[in-house]
Design an enzyme around this catalytic site. Structure first.
Site, PDB file in Angstrom:
ATOM      1  N   GLY A  49       0.821  -1.197   0.000  1.00 18.44           N
ATOM      2  CA  GLY A  49       0.000   0.000   0.000  1.00 18.44           C
ATOM      3  C   GLY A  49       0.855   1.248   0.000  1.00 18.44           C
ATOM      4  O   GLY A  49       2.067   1.188   0.240  1.00 18.44           O
ATOM      5  N   GLY A  98      -0.181  -4.863   0.562  1.00 16.28           N
ATOM      6  CA  GLY A  98      -1.401  -4.648  -0.191  1.00 16.28           C
ATOM      7  C   GLY A  98      -1.440  -5.396  -1.505  1.00 16.28           C
ATOM      8  O   GLY A  98      -2.510  -5.764  -1.992  1.00 16.28           O
ATOM      9  N   GLU A 121       5.566  -6.178   7.367  1.00 19.59           N
ATOM     10  CA  GLU A 121       4.951  -5.054   8.083  1.00 19.59           C
ATOM     11  C   GLU A 121       5.499  -4.829   9.489  1.00 19.59           C
ATOM     12  O   GLU A 121       5.562  -3.690   9.965  1.00 19.59           O
ATOM     13  CB  GLU A 121       3.432  -5.263   8.145  1.00 19.59           C
ATOM     14  CG  GLU A 121       2.720  -5.115   6.800  1.00 19.59           C
ATOM     15  CD  GLU A 121       2.785  -6.358   5.941  1.00 19.59           C
ATOM     16  OE1 GLU A 121       2.297  -6.308   4.803  1.00 19.59           O
ATOM     17  OE2 GLU A 121       3.341  -7.387   6.402  1.00 19.59           O
ATOM     18  N   ASP A 129      -1.562  -7.508   7.322  1.00 17.87           N
ATOM     19  CA  ASP A 129      -3.004  -7.320   7.179  1.00 17.87           C
ATOM     20  C   ASP A 129      -3.485  -7.856   5.825  1.00 17.87           C
ATOM     21  O   ASP A 129      -2.971  -8.844   5.344  1.00 17.87           O
ATOM     22  CB  ASP A 129      -3.390  -5.853   7.406  1.00 17.87           C
ATOM     23  CG  ASP A 129      -2.855  -4.900   6.349  1.00 17.87           C
ATOM     24  OD1 ASP A 129      -1.820  -5.215   5.719  1.00 17.87           O
ATOM     25  OD2 ASP A 129      -3.458  -3.826   6.153  1.00 17.87           O
TER      26      ASP A 129
END
Length: 331
Positions: A49, A98, A121, A129
């Site tokens: 992301g 992402g 992350e 996530d």
């Protein structure tokens, strides 16, 4: 086509908002029989992301706006996971964060010898996530916990052996694969026709070692186990422990707990849990400090709070999993 090659196709809010309605339109279009997702350029499918944009929003006190991005990204992940038509991700190069959410939830995950997969992350004070709470616990042994806690990078051989990707093709054949799929040829037959032998896998041979090192319930217990194994002469344990000592203790504790919980959850429940976690992460310290150290100032010296695994407060970790006022309901 994820089309930001200079930014390694990092996923932005604008991209999420463009992709979702298009998928909804194609869902009910009888002329559309499959969706193919690919990344522009030669380096990456999608490297994650747009973390810098989310960092800037948080630092400006606009965390509500960053939560909107995560909420809509997670809704998109759920749509990809539950889509009624084949979704074929053509993964050539880097896929992280992402980008994993944009590819691993589809029916066909096609990768090449240039694949570099990672969920890094915890190294920036964030957490794995985009549905990682669903797929990491379902990998063999504790390899999911290992990938989530260490951010280890793996290639095509390991990704195929673990089930993260479903098909291997030659990188040079990607355009021909995309063309054959666009012409309407049977998806499975097409991928079988272009199948390429993958490189040898290395992680499956270490499953027992990983299981022994990462079966403890807390980061502190994991570190203690690794210390004992390293003292007994395990180079793997010493290397893994050194890696964990560089990560955010809070993020590792969250990651360990989400992997523990996620194995018994539905995908919708997992995404609700991740939205709760990200809402608390956005209000905390380590995400902003990690992005500062790795992406903004690039001094690679994050000052985590707490700094040591041994100083973690279990109650503080538990708060990441508590309901939030705007809970995400996808069932």
């Amino acid at each position: 086509l994820l089309n930001r090659p200079k930014a390694l196709n990092a996923l932005t809010h604008v991209m999420v908002r463009a992709i979702h309605p298009q998928l909804e339109a194609w869902r009910n279009d009888p002329a559309v029989t499959r969706i193919v997702i690919s990344g522009a350029g030669e380096k990456a499918f999608c490297a994650g992301g747009d973390i810098r944009a989310l960092y800037d929003l948080g630092k400006a006190g606009r965390t509500a706006e960053s939560r909107v991005f995560w909420r809509e990204e997670y809704i998109l992940n759920h749509l990809l996971k539950t889509y009624p038509k084949p979704i074929v991700a053509l993964i050539g190069g880097i896929v992280m964060g992402g980008g994993v959410g944009m590819s691993l939830h589809g029916s066909h995950r096609v990768a090449t010898e240039k694949l570099m997969f990672a969920m890094p992350e915890v190294g920036i004070g964030f957490f794995p996530d985009v549905g990682a709470s669903w797929f990491l616990p379902r990998l063999p042994g504790r390899t999911g916990a290992y990938l989530g806690l260490t951010g280890a990078r793996i290639g095509l051989g390991d990704a195929l052996a673990l089930g993260l990707v479903t098909h291997a093709v030659s990188h040079a054949d990607l355009p021909a694969v995309a063309e054959a799929l666009a012409e309407g040829h049977d998806v499975d037959a097409t991928l079988a026709r272009f199948a390429a032998p993958p490189p040898a896998a290395t992680l499956p041979a270490r499953v027992a070692e990983i299981e022994g090192a990462l079966s403890a319930p807390t980061p502190g217990a994991v570190a203690a186990t690794l210390e004992r194994q390293a003292a007994a002469g395990s180079a793997f344990a010493a290397e893994t422990l050194a890696t964990l000592r560089t990560k955010s203790p809070t993020s590792m504790a969250v990651a360990l707990e989400q992997v523990r919980c996620g194995g018994a959850m539905s995908f919708a429940e997992v995404m609700q849990m991740e939205y709760r976690i990200v809402s608390r992460i956005g209000e905390g310290h380590d995400f902003y400090e990690g992005v500062r150290a790795v992406i903004v100032d690039k001094d690679q010296k994050p000052a985590w709070r707490p700094a040591r695994i041994e100083d973690l407060d279990p109650a503080a970790i538990e708060r990441h999993f508590a309901p939030v006022p705007d809970d995400l309901h996808l069932d």
